[in-house]
Enzyme design. Structure first.
Site, PDB file in Angstrom:
ATOM      1  N   ASP A   1      -1.513  -1.106   5.912  1.00  0.00           N
ATOM      2  CA  ASP A   1      -1.762  -0.635   7.272  1.00  0.00           C
ATOM      3  C   ASP A   1      -3.179  -0.938   7.720  1.00  0.00           C
ATOM      4  O   ASP A   1      -3.754  -0.239   8.534  1.00  0.00           O
ATOM      5  CB  ASP A   1      -1.471   0.874   7.384  1.00  0.00           C
ATOM      6  CG  ASP A   1      -2.256   1.682   6.360  1.00  0.00           C
ATOM      7  OD1 ASP A   1      -2.960   1.077   5.533  1.00  0.00           O
ATOM      8  OD2 ASP A   1      -2.164   2.919   6.398  1.00  0.00           O
TER       9      ASP A   1
ATOM     10  N   THR B   1       0.026   5.036   1.068  1.00  0.00           N
ATOM     11  CA  THR B   1      -0.100   5.954   2.189  1.00  0.00           C
ATOM     12  C   THR B   1      -0.032   5.211   3.520  1.00  0.00           C
ATOM     13  O   THR B   1      -0.786   4.279   3.760  1.00  0.00           O
ATOM     14  CB  THR B   1      -1.423   6.735   2.102  1.00  0.00           C
ATOM     15  OG1 THR B   1      -1.524   7.321   0.804  1.00  0.00           O
ATOM     16  CG2 THR B   1      -1.495   7.812   3.164  1.00  0.00           C
TER      17      THR B   1
ATOM     18  N   ALA C   1      -7.364  -1.627   7.427  1.00  0.00           N
ATOM     19  CA  ALA C   1      -8.533  -0.970   6.835  1.00  0.00           C
ATOM     20  C   ALA C   1      -8.826  -1.503   5.445  1.00  0.00           C
ATOM     21  O   ALA C   1      -9.307  -2.616   5.297  1.00  0.00           O
ATOM     22  CB  ALA C   1      -8.334   0.536   6.837  1.00  0.00           C
ATOM     23  N   ASN C   2      -8.531  -0.709   4.412  1.00  0.00           N
ATOM     24  CA  ASN C   2      -8.892  -1.093   3.043  1.00  0.00           C
ATOM     25  C   ASN C   2      -8.077  -2.270   2.519  1.00  0.00           C
ATOM     26  O   ASN C   2      -8.383  -2.798   1.453  1.00  0.00           O
ATOM     27  CB  ASN C   2      -8.701   0.104   2.094  1.00  0.00           C
ATOM     28  CG  ASN C   2      -9.576   1.267   2.482  1.00  0.00           C
ATOM     29  OD1 ASN C   2     -10.663   1.073   2.995  1.00  0.00           O
ATOM     30  ND2 ASN C   2      -9.099   2.475   2.261  1.00  0.00           N
TER      31      ASN C   2
ATOM     32  N   PHE D   1     -16.433   9.231   4.570  1.00  0.00           N
ATOM     33  CA  PHE D   1     -15.602   8.920   3.405  1.00  0.00           C
ATOM     34  C   PHE D   1     -15.797   7.466   2.992  1.00  0.00           C
ATOM     35  O   PHE D   1     -15.823   6.571   3.830  1.00  0.00           O
ATOM     36  CB  PHE D   1     -14.125   9.165   3.721  1.00  0.00           C
ATOM     37  CG  PHE D   1     -13.207   8.751   2.604  1.00  0.00           C
ATOM     38  CD1 PHE D   1     -13.057   9.552   1.482  1.00  0.00           C
ATOM     39  CD2 PHE D   1     -12.522   7.544   2.650  1.00  0.00           C
ATOM     40  CE1 PHE D   1     -12.232   9.166   0.440  1.00  0.00           C
ATOM     41  CE2 PHE D   1     -11.689   7.151   1.620  1.00  0.00           C
ATOM     42  CZ  PHE D   1     -11.551   7.971   0.515  1.00  0.00           C
TER      43      PHE D   1
ATOM     44  N   ASP E   1      -4.715   6.122  -4.178  1.00  0.00           N
ATOM     45  CA  ASP E   1      -4.375   7.504  -4.522  1.00  0.00           C
ATOM     46  C   ASP E   1      -4.364   7.721  -6.040  1.00  0.00           C
ATOM     47  O   ASP E   1      -4.525   6.800  -6.832  1.00  0.00           O
ATOM     48  CB  ASP E   1      -3.012   7.848  -3.919  1.00  0.00           C
ATOM     49  CG  ASP E   1      -2.863   9.344  -3.646  1.00  0.00           C
ATOM     50  OD1 ASP E   1      -3.673  10.122  -4.181  1.00  0.00           O
ATOM     51  OD2 ASP E   1      -1.944   9.723  -2.914  1.00  0.00           O
TER      52      ASP E   1
ATOM     53  N   ASP F   1       0.869  -1.166   0.000  1.00  0.00           N
ATOM     54  CA  ASP F   1       0.000   0.000   0.000  1.00  0.00           C
ATOM     55  C   ASP F   1       0.915   1.228   0.000  1.00  0.00           C
ATOM     56  O   ASP F   1       2.089   1.120   0.338  1.00  0.00           O
ATOM     57  CB  ASP F   1      -0.895  -0.039   1.247  1.00  0.00           C
ATOM     58  CG  ASP F   1      -1.839   1.149   1.308  1.00  0.00           C
ATOM     59  OD1 ASP F   1      -2.299   1.589   0.241  1.00  0.00           O
ATOM     60  OD2 ASP F   1      -2.111   1.634   2.418  1.00  0.00           O
TER      61      ASP F   1
END
Length: 1230
Positions: free
Chosen positions: A862, A484, A864-865, A607, A729, A482
């Site tokens: 990290d 970010t 989450a997604n 979001f 992104d 990933d």
């Protein structure tokens, strides 16, 4: 069994299975019973481990409706078999959500019976004839028989009734009565995720046979030793298992039994245990929060939730109530689609916000193992089999050993018959050979390396909940990252803002907190369009939101209940500028002079990574109308704005920033109609709000690359491990970051594939854009130059041609290619390096595509997604502060990617350790087998205490200490082999077997040729030949040796074989390039030195007590010296075969490049004589080992070979490829 007779359950899901029905067959069961008695229980053991044989051997095929036993088989490539028993349940209905027309006093039947037993009737249902429901359980899921579908099905929860969002409010928001709860509990069971330690039976039963057999032969001490070794093996396995189960139990224990507040159908509020919850219950979320005991959808109020247990990401998430009106409310509730309204099991509700006087309520959707957390725990308890060659080949190798044992079995029987040995002795001694071949300590020894690796990982901050994946980490050849928070810093720095006015951009500004901008809509959007909240007085939320809000200098307040009277009976979050900054507009407004300047956030649309945007509805105090503010991906925001408000230079301006690696966020605004009331706004869908916006401008965020990123990526590249970036992104930002961190080097081209789906009779198409190579890289110039130098050396040696291009794909393009260009997907992912704007499910899909072409894939994110991709990858590692989470198999407390090479190094070390231990244990079995077979030829055997000494003092100590070598300090380009059935390993094992056989036979024959040799009797006095001092002591014996243990051949083979165990252990205990050298493994080194010293002492200077204990006889000193020479030569030959011939000659000339190299072919030819000779030698030896012209086995190498001959790949710049074309290179110029 015919495949057409099978029914499919879980169709289309990961755990899809075929199922067949069976009923007991009396005559088959009688035959199996007879066979079990005749084989001493061996047949039962065989049927226990082979479910397919067990069911077919005792049952006959029948329909699923009438089945007593089910045979299940997974439809994936592993084709695993399971058996399940069918039970019968009595219930007043057939499905959990049927309406019940029952008396309130009725007692629900809850009978649970096996088929064949008469179900009892309960209460009034003896008259109402309740339904008999057939069901079975498998891997913590229960499947019920559906008469209509004529198949078994499982119930998830409230989603099964396909209720709309509005339907949840109208039909399920009032709660359940007690009888409805009891009825649904029959189907859904208690709301718990029960983690139970598996039965010891499986671990114990496999050793019982060996113990019984050795006891029969009066080898009581050795039988005890087997029990001891098996106990150690089981204890080691159980220690590992228990550790994982305790960790899992701790994860689920927090919500297992808690008190919850329930809303009942008659509007009563009462407390109940969380284990009693069923889908459809309405729970009250307390103001101070709670840990959710189930999956529930929010119907009243707002919650701030920490989902780190599930996602690994500790940023609080705002959950809003489900839409109750409008278009959104007509959609069927879907947990994935409506996850922003769903409170997941195990997550921590930190605080709640609510309407004045109303409770925060949620409707239970799923319970127990059906919850999102339950499914993740299930995947850990019952992991998908890893298609790892080591484990498959281990079974094949054991079968080979069994084959060898079979030869020994026949040899023993024939020899014993020829020597007229009693039948009982023949049977026992023949079966001895089989028990010797499969060592009881093998499982423990194989487990030890993984346990040690897990400990070392924990020391460097990497926590593991799936230890079996550690070995697989050693085979990783591709890692997805990933961007970010993983490659770049989690926090962003505000570089500046670029406002849009009058359809054009004004000059960029560095600060947003200027007094002149306080009353601007741009700053109002920055101050309100976020999901921040105050927890214990501290502002918390997404790092991007925090940076954006702090840049305004405004203050966020969550007012107390009395203050909300200024707005409405809803408690909004309020933002206001600092007190010393008062907007001029407000000062000049007489009606507003006594009113504070503040903006209340009336509604928030959180979001969504799928929509790539968020929005809020706000109202400025003293104004009659409301405003909507939107922020998100620039391309998305621009598409939702009125085109006349978007500057014409939007695309060019965005490209300027993204090419420099900035993260760009676009803002937009819309003034809502003044007639909209608060309550009406609460029911509007976001699609109605997020349209016809006015473009406000861009926020430019600087996303710095972490210091460790470039070095780690360089290390991985030099280790021949491919790296990819998978991010949500912007494409150009991602490409810029990829260049900056070295994932894409300065001289390499990036080809952007832009795919469009079919539309208006136009076929789908892909346009190929070539990005410009930057003229120079201003950052890390020296570092890049070093990278190029090292990479060129690597390329010259290993790549067939320089492939200096990379593909970059967006999530939209990826979806179009998967659907309309399936023939291109393998070619693209072979060189795809940047994947931008990828949705979470697309990340998972990408991992699966890479796995389909035989990459061993790692994923680092990290949380989450990235959760889906972390679980799907062969090895997923989550960067999280948590010690462990169910988000991924590995969790690193280090917040950078330096954990990835650490994990791969430990994986390689653990893998090589597994090979070393397996080879050692195999040689131990063969060496002992050879000794026993030779001694059988003279009707002798090893003694009880000889077996004991070998297995406990030598094997157990060595097997457990040789696994302690730490990982090598750096990653090398070569990966360890993944298969036991490979050239180097087979050569290693076979040559060592031949060497051991030769020296044992040599010693066995030589001792019989000695002048002093005679058939040993208690009166034999061979020691007087050279050393008379021991003769008297040695030959004073009283009892005759019935088993013929004491003889010169036995003593000779005992000495030689004992040294052989140590020799092969040292030879197999490899160090560089995957593990530290063995001399750094102090326990192993000291064990070897101690055992060598002890064996040499008792061989050269015999101790009577030890000789008597080990049942060895006295031999002349000259023969002892001869044995020392034989042992030394044996060790030297073993060392030469393994180190010189295998590791240097054969590996370099034959096996090089066949294990662990991404590239499909050898290096270009060279003109130097040395290289020419090496090439000739390599060709000859390759011919000798039948390794010439073998096509690569893995799919990605085959694709690479195909593309080498394709001159039209990659497609030329500015060309278009249309769907339906047979070849990708048939393109049309733009």
């Amino acid at each position: 069994m015919k495949t057409r007779e099978a029914k499919i359950i879980n169709k289309g899901l990961e755990d899809e299975m075929e199922v067949w029905g069976y009923r007991p067959c009396m005559w088959k069961m009688i035959l199996v019973g007879v066979g079990a008695v005749s084989s001493g229980g061996l047949l039962l053991l065989l049927l226990y481990w082979l479910p397919e044989w067990g069911v077919k051997g005792t049952c006959t095929h029948t329909s699923l409706r009438d089945a007593h036993t089910l045979l299940l088989r997974t439809t994936n490539e592993f084709k695993q078999w399971f058996r399940a028993k069918v039970h019968v349940m009595l219930a007043p209905g057939k499905k959990p959500f049927e309406s019940l027309d029952l008396q309130p006093t009725a007692q629900l039947p809850n009978g649970d019976h096996s088929i064949g037993a008469a179900p009892e009737h309960h209460g009034m249902f003896s008259q109402n004839l309740p339904a008999q429901i057939h069901y079975f359980s498998h891997h913590s899921s229960t499947y019920y028989w559906n008469d209509e579908a004529q198949a078994f099905e499982t119930y998830k929860g409230l989603e099964d009734v396909k209720v709309s969002c509005a339907g949840i409010y109208s039909d399920h928001s009032s709660g359940l009565c007690e009888r409805e709860q009891d009825y649904r509990r029959l189907f859904f069971g208690e709301n718990e995720i029960a983690v139970r330690v598996p039965s010891l039976f499986k671990l114990l039963i496999k050793e019982v046979f060996s113990v019984i057999l050795w006891s029969f032969e009066d080898y009581y001490y050795y039988a005890t030793a087997i029990v001891f070794m098996s106990a150690i093996s089981i204890a080691t396995s159980l220690y590992t298992i228990k550790k994982q189960y305790v960790m899992l139990r701790d994860m689920v224990a927090a919500h297992s039994v808690v008190r919850v507040t329930l809303c009942k159908e008659n509007k009563d509020i009462l407390e109940a245990m969380s284990t009693d919850l069923v889908p459809g219950d309405v729970v009250v979320i307390p103001t101070n929060g709670m840990i959710m005991p189930c999956d529930a959808v929010l119907i009243h109020g707002t919650c701030i939730v920490n989902e780190s247990m599930l996602t690994g990401e500790s940023v609080p998430v705002t959950k809003t109530s489900l839409p109750s009106s409008g278009e959104d409310s007509a959609r069927s509730y879907d947990m994935e689609e409506h996850k922003r309204h769903t409170l997941f099991c195990g997550t921590h509700v930190i605080q709640t916000r609510f309407y004045t006087g109303e409770l925060v309520k949620a409707v239970v959707v799923r319970t127990g193992f059906r919850t999102e957390k339950g499914q993740l725990v299930r995947s850990i308890l019952y992991p998908k089999p890893t298609d790892f060659k080591l484990y498959r080949d281990a079974y094949r190798f054991l079968l080979c050993l069994v084959g060898v044992a079979g030869i020994g079995f026949i040899y023993t029987v024939v020899l014993s018959v020829m020597n007229q040995v009693p039948a009982r002795t023949i049977i026992i001694e023949s079966l001895d050979i089989i028990t010797i071949t499969v060592p009881p300590a093998l499982p423990a020894a194989m487990t030890a390396g993984i346990v040690y690796a897990q400990r070392r990982l924990k020391r460097v901050g990497i926590f593991c909940i799936s230890p079996q994946r550690i070995n697989i980490c050693g085979q990783l050849n591709l890692v997805c990252f990933d961007k970010t928070g993983t490659l770049t810093e989690d926090g962003l720095d505000l570089w500046g803002i670029h406002r849009a006015e009058d359809c054009s951009f004004s000059p960029p500004e560095s600060e947003a907190a200027k007094e002149s901008l306080v009353n601007s809509r741009f700053v109002a959007c920055m101050a309100t369009c976020h999901s921040l909240t105050k927890i214990e007085g501290e502002l918390c939320g997404d790092p991007l939101d925090l940076k954006m809000f702090n840049a305004t200098g405004w203050v966020l307040e969550e007012p107390i209940e009395e203050e909300t009277a200024l707005h409405n009976p809803i408690m909004p979050t309020v933002v206001r500028p600092p007190k010393h900054v008062i907007p001029e507009a407000d000062q000049s407004n007489p009606s507003a002079q006594n009113m504070p300047f503040e903006i209340g956030i009336v509604r928030q649309f959180p979001f969504s990574s799928t929509l790539q945007r968020m929005s809020v509805v706000v109202r400025k105090l003293a104004e009659k109308h409301m405003d909507a503010y939107l922020k998100g991906a620039p391309e998305i925001v621009a598409s939702l704005c009125k085109q006349q408000t978007v500057p014409q230079s939007f695309t060019e301006t965005l490209e300027i920033y993204t090419r420099q690696g900035f993260r760009v966020i676009a803002l937009a605004h819309r003034q809502l109609e003044s007639k909209l009331s608060w309550h009406k706004v609460q029911s509007l869908s976001r699609d109605l709000i997020e349209t016809n916006m006015e473009f406000l401008g861009l926020i430019i965020m600087q996303n710095k690359i972490k210091e460790e990123t470039a070095g780690v990526l360089r290390e991985l590249r030099q280790a021949n491990i491919r790296t990819l970036m998978v991010t949500g992104d912007n494409m150009l930002t991602a490409i810029s970051v990829a260049r900056s961190c070295g994932m894409v080097r300065a001289h390499e081209r990036v080809i952007i594939a832009d795919a469009v789906p079919p539309k208006d009779f136009q076929p789908g198409s892909i346009t190929w854009h070539y990005t410009e190579n930057p003229a120079q890289i201003t950052k890390d110039t020296q570092c890049v130059e070093i990278d190029l130098e090292k990479e060129e050396v690597y390329d010259d040696e290993h790549t067939p041609q320089e492939q200096n291009y990379h593909f970059a794909l967006s999530g939209k393009t990826f979806a179009v290619i998967i659907e309309h260009f399936p023939q291109l997907i393998q070619k693209l992912v072979l060189r795809a390096t940047v994947l931008a704007r990828m949705a979470p499910d697309q990340k998972t899909q990408l991992v699966e595509v890479l796995q389909s072409i035989d990459y061993t894939v790692g994923m680092c994110g990290d949380g989450a997604n990235d959760c889906g991709a972390l679980k799907s990858a062969h090895s997923g590692i989550s960067l999280s502060e948590l010690e462990a989470s169910v988000a991924s198999p590995f969790t690193s407390s280090t917040s950078n990617i330096s954990c990835v090479p650490n994990l791969i190094r430990e994986g390689r070390a653990a893998l090589i350790t597994s090979f070393c231990v397996f080879k050692f244990m195999a040689l131990y079995s063969i060496i002992q087998y050879l000794s026993v077979t030779l001694l059988y030829s003279i009707l002798s055997n090893l003694g009880d205490f000889q077996f004991l000494f070998i297995d406990i003092a030598i094997i157990l100590i060595i097997a457990f200490t040789m696994s302690l070598n730490p990982a090598w300090k750096e990653l090398v380009w070569r990966r360890p082999p993944s298969s036991l059935i490979s050239g180097p390993l087979l050569f290693s094992v076979l040559t060592q077997i031949i060497a051991c056989l030769f020296f044992q036979v040599l010693a066995f024959l030589l001792v019989r040729q000695q002048k002093w040799y005679e058939i040993w009797t208690p009166q034999s006095d061979a020691c007087n030949v050279s050393r008379s001092s021991f003769s008297h002591v040695q030959n004073v014996t009283t009892a005759h040796d019935v088993k013929n243990i004491r003889n010169y051949e036995n003593t000779t083979l005992f000495y030689v074989s004992s040294f052989q165990y140590l020799a092969v252990a040292i030879v197999f205990s490899k160090g560089k390039p995957f593990r530290q050298p063995s001399y750094k493994n102090w326990p192993f080194l000291l064990s070897c030195i101690g055992l060598y010293t002890f064996l040499l002492l008792i061989m050269l200077y015999p101790v009577p007590a030890i000789d008597s204990f080990l049942e060895i006889v006295c031999v002349p000193h000259d023969w002892r010296i001869t044995l020392v020479v034989i042992v030394i030569v044996n060790a030297a030959v073993s060392f030469m075969l393994e180190i010189f011939i295998l590791d240097i000659v054969l590996w370099r000339l034959v096996f090089r490049g066949n294990n662990g190299v991404n590239q499909p072919t050898e290096s270009p030819s060279s003109t130097t004589p040395q290289v020419g000779n090496e090439r000739w030698s390599s060709s000859f030896l390759s011919w000798l080992f039948c390794r010439r012209s073998k096509p690569p086995r893995v799919r990605y190498m085959q694709v690479a070979l195909e593309l080498q001959g394709d001159l039209d790949w990659p497609p030329p710049p500015s060309t278009v490829t249309y769907a339906g074309e047979s070849q990708c290179h048939v393109s049309a110029d733009l």
